[in-house]
Design a protein around this motif. Structure first.
Motif, short mmCIF file in Angstrom:
data_model
loop_
_atom_site.label_atom_id
_atom_site.label_comp_id
_atom_site.label_asym_id
_atom_site.label_seq_id
_atom_site.Cartn_x
_atom_site.Cartn_y
_atom_site.Cartn_z
N GLN A 285 3.91 5.69 -9.08
CA GLN A 285 4.65 4.90 -8.09
C GLN A 285 3.95 3.59 -7.79
O GLN A 285 4.59 2.54 -7.62
CB GLN A 285 4.83 5.71 -6.81
CG GLN A 285 5.80 6.88 -6.95
CD GLN A 285 6.02 7.59 -5.63
OE1 GLN A 285 6.03 6.98 -4.57
NE2 GLN A 285 6.20 8.90 -5.69
N GLN A 286 2.63 3.64 -7.74
CA GLN A 286 1.88 2.41 -7.46
C GLN A 286 2.05 1.40 -8.60
O GLN A 286 2.21 0.20 -8.36
CB GLN A 286 0.40 2.70 -7.23
CG GLN A 286 -0.37 1.47 -6.73
CD GLN A 286 -1.56 1.86 -5.89
OE1 GLN A 286 -2.17 2.89 -6.10
NE2 GLN A 286 -1.90 1.03 -4.93
N ARG A 287 2.06 1.88 -9.83
CA ARG A 287 2.24 0.97 -10.95
C ARG A 287 3.67 0.40 -10.98
O ARG A 287 3.87 -0.76 -11.36
CB ARG A 287 1.91 1.68 -12.27
CG ARG A 287 0.41 1.75 -12.53
CD ARG A 287 0.10 2.33 -13.88
NE ARG A 287 0.13 3.80 -13.84
CZ ARG A 287 0.12 4.57 -14.91
NH1 ARG A 287 0.10 4.03 -16.12
NH2 ARG A 287 0.12 5.88 -14.80
N PRO B 26 -4.31 -2.35 -4.04
CA PRO B 26 -3.53 -2.09 -5.25
C PRO B 26 -4.05 -0.97 -6.12
O PRO B 26 -3.33 -0.47 -6.98
CB PRO B 26 -3.61 -3.43 -6.00
CG PRO B 26 -4.88 -4.05 -5.53
CD PRO B 26 -4.98 -3.65 -4.08
N THR B 27 -5.30 -0.55 -5.93
CA THR B 27 -5.86 0.54 -6.74
C THR B 27 -6.07 1.81 -5.92
O THR B 27 -6.71 2.75 -6.38
CB THR B 27 -7.20 0.11 -7.36
OG1 THR B 27 -8.14 -0.17 -6.31
CG2 THR B 27 -7.04 -1.11 -8.23
N PHE C 242 3.93 1.49 -1.25
CA PHE C 242 4.82 1.40 -2.41
C PHE C 242 6.22 0.88 -2.04
O PHE C 242 6.74 -0.01 -2.68
CB PHE C 242 4.95 2.74 -3.14
CG PHE C 242 3.67 3.44 -3.43
CD1 PHE C 242 2.52 2.74 -3.73
CD2 PHE C 242 3.59 4.82 -3.39
CE1 PHE C 242 1.32 3.37 -3.99
CE2 PHE C 242 2.39 5.47 -3.65
CZ PHE C 242 1.26 4.74 -3.94
N GLN D 135 0.82 -1.20 0.00
CA GLN D 135 0.00 0.00 0.00
C GLN D 135 0.86 1.26 0.00
O GLN D 135 0.52 2.27 -0.61
CB GLN D 135 -0.92 0.00 1.23
CG GLN D 135 -1.93 1.11 1.25
CD GLN D 135 -2.90 0.99 2.41
OE1 GLN D 135 -2.73 0.15 3.29
NE2 GLN D 135 -3.92 1.83 2.43
N THR E 59 -5.21 -1.88 -14.06
CA THR E 59 -4.23 -2.49 -13.16
C THR E 59 -4.71 -3.85 -12.68
O THR E 59 -3.95 -4.82 -12.65
CB THR E 59 -3.98 -1.56 -11.95
OG1 THR E 59 -3.37 -0.35 -12.42
CG2 THR E 59 -3.06 -2.23 -10.94
#
Length: 236
Positions: free
Chosen positions: A152-154, A173-174, A96, A94, A185
């Motif tokens: 950053q999450q991707r 994740p989203t 990153f 969560q 995603t």
């Protein structure tokens, strides 16, 4: 068939300074098969992240048993657990947990430094290939500090998937993504998990994400209860 991951009677409690121990998990039973799709929902503070850490061999239960491929995790030494986690589990955190001084491609390649053979020698190529798949082919050489939250999450997702793990654990994740990017995603997570025959366990507050799973479980009062996927929309 032996489940990929099995929990039996798992509890987790934490000591307090001047009172009784804080009981977070109370007798969790869970089987996760290869290729499974499981979503775990629950209110903030219900213990979802604690459970995720146990599923990913980061933490150990206070009591109860955890098995991966039929092997009792409690009988393994710390190094053996670390090796097993590195080989079998991919985390989408969560927060990153990117390394700020590295580029997007370098961050994704980090897990491959601990591999061998093709994955080690082709780590730069594999990292860049995975970033293209998450839509960041134009940000390969951008440092993590210069990426947006969604980017950053991707990157974190690409890093989790680059080793083709057998178990993918995704914590919200989203959470930092808009609806359209979040849907893409989740499509990517499903696609890569399917290619690898991997199980995908998602912890989420996003009811649309939860409803995509084959099984939806609610964590409340330290216990897991199964819900029908269609019932996810009734959760609050």
């Amino acid at each position: 068939m032996v489940p990929l991951l099995r929990l039996r009677g798992v509890t987790r409690q934490f000591a307090t300074i001047d009172g009784p121990a804080l009981q977070i998990l109370r007798g969790i039973d869970l089987d996760v098969a290869p290729g499974d799709r499981v979503s775990i929902v629950g209110r903030s503070g219900s213990g979802k992240s604690t459970l995720l850490n146990i599923l990913g061999l980061v933490d150990q239960p206070t009591t109860g048993a955890v098995e991966l491929d039929g092997e009792p995790v409690a009988l393994m030494g710390a190094r053996a657990r670390d090796r097993l986690r590195g080989a079998s589990v991919g985390f989408v955190f969560q927060q990153f947990n990117l390394i700020e001084g590295l580029t997007a491609a370098e961050n994704v390649a980090v897990p491959l430094h601990y591999g061998a053979g093709r994955r080690y020698w082709q780590r730069a190529h594999l990292a860049r290939e995975m970033l293209h798949r998450v839509g960041l082919g134009h940000r390969l050489d951008t440092r993590a500090t210069n990426l947006s939250g969604g980017e950053q999450q991707r990157v974190a997702i690409a890093r989790a998937l680059v080793r083709r793990p057998r178990l993918i654990l995704a914590d919200e994740p989203t959470g930092a993504l808009d609806i359209e990017t979040g849907s893409r995603t989740m499509d990517l997570l499903d696609e890569v998990a399917t290619e690898a025959g991997a199980a995908l366990v998602t912890i989420t507050h996003d009811l649309a994400v939860a409803a995509r799973a084959r099984r939806v479980l609610r964590l409340a009062d330290g216990r897991l209860r199964a819900l029908e996927p269609s019932a996810a929309g009734a959760l609050s």
